[in-house]
Scaffold this motif. Structure first.
Motif, short mmCIF file in Angstrom:
data_model
loop_
_atom_site.label_atom_id
_atom_site.label_comp_id
_atom_site.label_asym_id
_atom_site.label_seq_id
_atom_site.Cartn_x
_atom_site.Cartn_y
_atom_site.Cartn_z
N LYS A 143 0.86 -1.19 0.00
CA LYS A 143 0.00 0.00 0.00
C LYS A 143 0.89 1.23 0.00
CE LYS A 143 -3.47 -2.81 1.54
NZ LYS A 143 -2.77 -4.09 1.67
N PRO A 144 0.56 2.22 -0.81
CA PRO A 144 1.36 3.45 -0.74
C PRO A 144 1.14 4.12 0.61
CG PRO A 144 -0.55 3.76 -2.16
CD PRO A 144 -0.55 2.32 -1.75
N VAL A 146 0.71 7.32 1.07
CA VAL A 146 -0.26 8.40 0.90
C VAL A 146 -1.08 8.09 -0.35
CG1 VAL A 146 -0.52 10.88 0.52
CG2 VAL A 146 1.47 10.01 1.75
N LEU A 147 -2.37 8.39 -0.29
CA LEU A 147 -3.21 8.22 -1.46
C LEU A 147 -3.33 9.59 -2.15
CD1 LEU A 147 -4.98 6.00 -2.80
CD2 LEU A 147 -6.90 6.98 -1.55
N LEU A 158 -3.80 1.69 -7.22
CA LEU A 158 -3.16 0.89 -6.17
C LEU A 158 -2.29 -0.18 -6.81
CD1 LEU A 158 -5.80 -0.28 -3.54
CD2 LEU A 158 -3.97 1.38 -3.24
N ARG A 367 7.21 -1.26 11.79
CA ARG A 367 6.61 0.02 12.22
C ARG A 367 7.68 1.00 12.66
NH1 ARG A 367 0.88 -0.22 13.13
NH2 ARG A 367 0.15 -2.31 12.66
N GLU A 471 -9.68 -4.51 9.86
CA GLU A 471 -8.49 -3.66 9.82
C GLU A 471 -8.28 -2.90 11.14
OE1 GLU A 471 -11.05 -3.54 7.56
OE2 GLU A 471 -11.15 -1.58 6.61
N TRP B 222 -0.19 3.12 14.03
CA TRP B 222 -0.04 3.63 12.67
C TRP B 222 0.46 5.08 12.71
CZ3 TRP B 222 -3.37 7.15 9.86
CH2 TRP B 222 -3.10 7.21 8.50
N MET B 225 4.11 5.66 13.30
CA MET B 225 5.01 5.48 12.15
C MET B 225 5.32 6.83 11.49
SD MET B 225 4.52 2.12 9.95
CE MET B 225 2.83 2.25 9.46
N PHE B 226 4.42 7.80 11.68
CA PHE B 226 4.62 9.10 11.05
C PHE B 226 5.19 10.12 12.04
CE2 PHE B 226 1.38 6.88 8.66
CZ PHE B 226 1.83 7.03 7.36
N HIS B 250 -0.80 14.76 4.56
CA HIS B 250 -1.09 13.98 3.35
C HIS B 250 -1.91 14.77 2.34
CE1 HIS B 250 -0.27 9.70 5.12
NE2 HIS B 250 0.77 10.49 5.17
N LEU B 252 -4.98 15.30 1.98
CA LEU B 252 -6.20 14.68 1.48
C LEU B 252 -7.33 15.70 1.53
CD1 LEU B 252 -6.32 11.15 3.15
CD2 LEU B 252 -5.60 11.73 0.86
N PRO B 253 -8.20 15.70 0.51
CA PRO B 253 -9.39 16.54 0.62
C PRO B 253 -10.19 16.12 1.86
CG PRO B 253 -9.20 15.59 -1.58
CD PRO B 253 -8.15 14.95 -0.74
N ILE B 256 -12.36 13.03 1.82
CA ILE B 256 -11.60 11.78 1.73
C ILE B 256 -11.07 11.40 3.11
CG2 ILE B 256 -9.61 10.62 0.66
CD1 ILE B 256 -11.73 11.32 -1.37
N SER B 282 -9.53 2.03 -2.63
CA SER B 282 -8.19 2.55 -2.38
C SER B 282 -8.09 3.17 -1.00
CB SER B 282 -7.81 3.60 -3.43
OG SER B 282 -7.91 3.04 -4.71
N ILE B 283 -9.13 3.91 -0.61
CA ILE B 283 -9.10 4.54 0.71
C ILE B 283 -9.05 3.46 1.79
CG2 ILE B 283 -10.45 5.89 2.38
CD1 ILE B 283 -11.55 7.47 -0.04
N ARG B 284 -9.89 2.44 1.64
CA ARG B 284 -9.91 1.40 2.69
C ARG B 284 -8.61 0.61 2.72
NH1 ARG B 284 -15.34 -1.36 4.57
NH2 ARG B 284 -13.84 -1.84 6.20
N VAL B 286 -5.49 1.73 1.71
CA VAL B 286 -4.34 2.54 2.15
C VAL B 286 -4.54 3.04 3.58
CG1 VAL B 286 -3.00 4.62 1.68
CG2 VAL B 286 -3.83 3.22 -0.22
N TYR B 287 -5.77 3.40 3.90
CA TYR B 287 -6.01 4.02 5.21
C TYR B 287 -6.83 3.11 6.15
CZ TYR B 287 -4.00 8.22 3.25
OH TYR B 287 -3.13 9.10 2.68
N GLY B 288 -6.65 1.80 5.99
CA GLY B 288 -7.34 0.87 6.89
C GLY B 288 -7.04 1.14 8.35
N SER B 289 -5.80 1.53 8.62
CA SER B 289 -5.41 1.78 10.02
C SER B 289 -5.92 3.14 10.52
CB SER B 289 -3.89 1.74 10.16
OG SER B 289 -3.41 0.48 9.77
#
Lengths: 500, 365
Positions: A143-144, A146-147, A158, A367, A471, B222, B225-226, B250, B252-253, B256, B282-284, B286-289
């Protein structure tokens, strides 16, 4: 040597009043334990050949049979146990490496059984999965971080993902180590349940290509059955570096098992030994692995995720970090309880580390390095039930592989004699008379039932924790508490003790 | 010994309320106090707080850093750090009034400051990231010091006590803001620490939150990590950082980012048009966490407006209303009607459906 010091491990007890001399046991036992004595009109057993697989017991129409452990005992000795003595007799008689099948059966701690799950009370409602949506769908792949979204559209697609209805897949088991009917049952069940099965390194039989959407094709050190069509036939490709049951060891399918179908599928001559070297001879370093990963991606146009499977060994966290950076989309870690069709006993019982520690260490390390998103983690090796799966995901796995559990579902009785090729249940054998005992449709149904039951159980456990999407459990270690663990073990698992 | 927040994770239930003037006209804090006071029984006296936007027009270009100090030593240490990293225009005690129910206040201080040019250039960061790192540093490394808020032309005011008493204590009737949000807390196990009260803030984000998120550790690990440090172990802190990460870093709008936190169900996604479907998948993925699971209702405040969001299966109450230029959001409708008896519109947003109220003329958050 004519005289063996080995006494029978099991004894066969027959209730003669119940026995109707139908001779089912005689016909069913590939180990030739039972014999019918026509003159005396009775059935006798050679206990020394019995492996305690329960085939005769299960099929006896009058329930006349019981198998017991032989009560014969050596003089009590905490060091020289029965198995320690018997193993020496075996090696003294044969001069060979001790072989075994299935996973490590030694009494090492099972850490799944030292972790307890949370549930909601008052401050946070538990969720009833019969009334509310409960989502187990899982996507495996890179997964990237950032989207990129522009005007409500995804700017970059993806990377390829494996979509699983539930976070469970069938582990790699090759055609050769298991029968065609078993392969077919796994493929059919994966296809119906919306999950994946894995070819192992035995190639992909032409009749199973239609299940490609639910197939992970494996590339192992022997490269059996690998060509571009094979790579393109599956939904993902897995490079097998190692296996939990025998880290650092290759494989050997004896020539007598390589009959027409296997020969064709593995692309080797009939009757030739299929030897998988211990390492891949084009991978002696992490940068070599990267080359293979990208060769496979090139060959499949970057349309399929590439997984790398390794055995859980001491330095697993650093190795996995390297694998993630080498471009793998999925890493499968196989713990020391992982199953096998054949492994040297000493390797199986003494090499590798528990999957629970390996998984926790890898997830934590990835992580810390900020690269956990880049790769999905699949946990394998001794997963026994739905609670093990939930705990694995809470520790940090994206999904699990099940191998032994799947075989048990279709009839395996864990006699650990897969390597003899005489599996009375038609699973780990190539003998046509034994293979046909396993009906693929019925076996597939049993596998689907198992996944179905586990799905319900996982939903109940999630709902209890107040979570309605899998998730939100991933890496959610606050949902776990340790019991009976040292503080060092708790630290490695990254969990608190019960009561904290 | 009881442990403070940050040493132990403390779940809590709560009341939330928010009032905004869409034209940006400031109004005093009396209404927000009245609104949150009506929901008195939703809190237990162990935490109350407010965020106010537009309160420092004379210093609107400076970071208003609100601080709690347990002792003078912490204040001296942090001031040394602040002086190294910021140019401080004004340093003063935040005025308070004696209220019998508010006990043992820490040293409550505020600074109006901007980053030192040389330090900023040396760090190679943009200004907001620089401020975020300084805030993280103070909260994690300076014992006895806590950054209450760090945005421009805004501030957070919080304490251990019932929210109406907290409002009185901070004399919020004397401030005028165009956005007010408020929180009354019902923690289930806490010695009551002033820093643990809501709102939780970072830059000009503020979050008031009712709920206990069951995805907390997945979200926290998660975020870490940032580079975020979740020192308080509270849901609200994690949610605040999540907004900062998704929207500021990020880019994001807004919709989103909100979708990531309260994502549509897979069943719904399957029924969508292909393009929309791809976006949601894609949102789910990439951003599942970042999916926030478990019961929550939150009001996010920032300089451009307020956003309210519920968990996707609506396990906590949330009601919204409008009247003229005003937008109201609260846990209970009664808390709106007590300050606005006849709203133009009142509605209860669906689970996962955000209420977005921006200032007039503002396009995005």
């Amino acid at each position: 040597m004519s005289f063996s010091l080995l006494t029978p491990e099991f004894i066969v007890e027959r209730n003669d009043e119940r026995c109707i001399r139908c001779q089912v046991c005689v016909r069913q036992c590939a180990n030739l334990v039972h014999m019918y004595d026509q003159e005396e009109d009775r059935i006798v057993a050679d206990d020394s050949k019995c492996v305690n697989c329960h085939r005769c017991v299960a099929l006896c129409p009058t329930r006349a049979l019981t198998i017991r452990r032989n009560p014969l005992e050596f003089k009590e000795n905490a060091n020289w146990t029965t198995s320690a003595i018997r193993e020496i007799y075996k090696q003294a008689e044969t001069g060979g490496i001790l072989l075994t099948g299935m996973g490590n059966d030694r009494p090492y701690p099972v850490y799944w059984d030292h972790m307890l799950l949370n549930a909601s009370q008052v401050t946070n409602p538990s969720i009833d999965p019969l009334r509310e949506p409960m989502e187990l769908k899982t996507m495996l792949g890179r997964k990237p971080e950032v989207l990129n979204v522009e005007d409500g559209k995804v700017k970059e697609k993806l990377p390829p993902q494996l979509k699983l209805e539930i976070p469970v897949m069938f582990s790699a088991m090759s055609f050769g180590s298991i029968s065609f009917n078993t392969c077919q049952a796994l493929a059919m069940a994966a296809s119906e349940a919306g999950v994946m099965y894995n070819t192992g390194e035995g190639g992909l039989h032409k009749d199973l290509r239609k299940y490609g959407k639910n197939t992970i094709v494996q590339v192992a050190s022997g490269r059996f059955g690998v060509d571009v069509d094979y790579l393109q036939a599956g939904a993902a490709i897995e490079i097998k570096i190692g296996q939990g049951a025998k880290p650092g060891i290759g494989g050997h399918l004896p020539g007598e098992k390589v009959m027409a179908e296997i020969s064709q599928t593995r692309m080797i001559p009939i009757g030739s030994d299929a030897i998988s070297p211990a390492p891949h001879h084009d991978i002696y370093s992490i940068e070599d692995l990267r080359q293979l990963i990208y060769s496979l991606k090139e060959a499949t146009d970057y349309q399929k995720p590439v997984s790398v499977k390794i055995a859980a060994v001491h330095n697993v966290a650093a190795i996995c970090s390297g694998i993630a950076r080498a471009g793998a989309d999925i890493i499968a870690i196989d713990g020391f309880r992982g199953g096998t069709g054949a492994a040297p006993l000493r390797i199986r019982d003494n090499v590798g580390i528990p999957i629970e520690f390996a998984l926790a260490a890898v997830d934590t390390r990835l992580r810390e390095e900020g690269i956990r998103n880049q790769v999905s983690l699949v946990c394998a090796g001794g997963i026994r039930n739905s609670a093990d799966i939930i705990k694995a995901i809470a520790l940090g796995a994206d999904a699990v592989y099940i191998g032994q559990a799947a075989l048990i579902a279709i009839g395996c009785h864990m006699c650990q004699k897969c390597y003899t090729g005489k599996c009375n249940w038609g699973i780990a054998t190539q003998d046509p008379n034994l293979v046909k005992r396993l009906n693929p449709e019925i076996a597939a149904r049993r596998l689907i039932n198992l996944l179905h039951a586990w799905t319900h159980e996982m939903k109940e456990m999630l709902g209890g924790m107040g979570i309605n999407a899998i998730e939100s459990l991933k890496g959610n270690r606050l949902m776990l508490r340790g019991i009976g663990l040292t503080s060092r073990e708790l630290d490695i698992l990254g969990i608190k003790a019960a009561g904290e | 010994m009881l442990r403070y927040e940050g040493k132990i994770r403390i779940p809590s239930g709560c009341a939330i309320s928010g009032i905004m003037n869409k034209k940006g006209q400031p109004f005093p804090g009396d209404d927000i106090i009245k609104s949150i006071a009506l929901m008195h029984d939703r809190s237990n006296g162990l935490g109350g707080g407010f965020a106010a936007y537009g309160i420092y027009p004379e210093y609107k270009d400076l970071y208003a850093i609100h601080m709690f100090y347990d002792h003078e030593g912490a204040k001296a240490d942090v001031e040394m750090f602040l002086n190294q990293h910021f140019k401080i225009e004004l340093s003063e005690r935040i005025p308070t009034r004696k209220v019998s129910s508010i006990k043992n206040p820490p040293i409550i201080w505020r600074y109006f400051a901007f980053p030192r040019g040389d330090k900023l250039a040396e760090a190679g960061l943009d200004e907001s990231e620089y401020v975020v790192r300084c805030v993280m540093r103070i909260n994690s490394d300076f014992e006895g010091a806590f950054v209450v808020s760090s945005g421009k032309n805004m501030g957070a005011f919080k304490a251990v006590g019932y929210p109406e008493d907290v409002g009185d204590f901070y004399m919020l009737d004397t401030y005028r803001a165009y956005i007010w949000t408020a929180h009354g807390r019902f923690p289930t196990n806490t010695p009551g620490w002033w820093g643990g009260a809501h709102p939780f803030t970072l830059l000009d984000w503020s979050v008031v939150h009712n709920g206990e998120i069951s995805s907390y550790d997945a979200n926290r690990r998660w975020l870490e990590m940032f580079g975020y440090k979740c020192t308080l172990q509270t849901d609200t802190e994690a949610i605040t950082y999540m907004f900062d990460l998704l929207i500021r870093r990020h880019r994001l709008p807004l919709e989103i980012a909100l979708t990531a936190m309260a994502a549509p169900l897979w069943d719904e996604i399957e029924r969508m048009e292909p393009e929309q479907q791809e976006l949601m998948i894609s949102i789910r993925a990439v951003y599942g966490s970042a999916l926030i699971n478990g019961p929550f209702s939150i009001i996010l405040g920032c300089k451009n407006g307020i956003i309210a969001l519920n968990d996707r299966i609506k396990l906590r109450p949330l009601t919204a209303a409008t009247k003229g230029d005003f937008v109201f959001i609260a846990s209970e409708e009664s808390a709106i009607r007590t300050v606005c008896p006849r709203p133009d519109a009142v509605w209860t947003p669906m689970g996962g459906e955000p209420v977005i109220a921006l200032l007039e003329g503002v396009e995005d958050i």
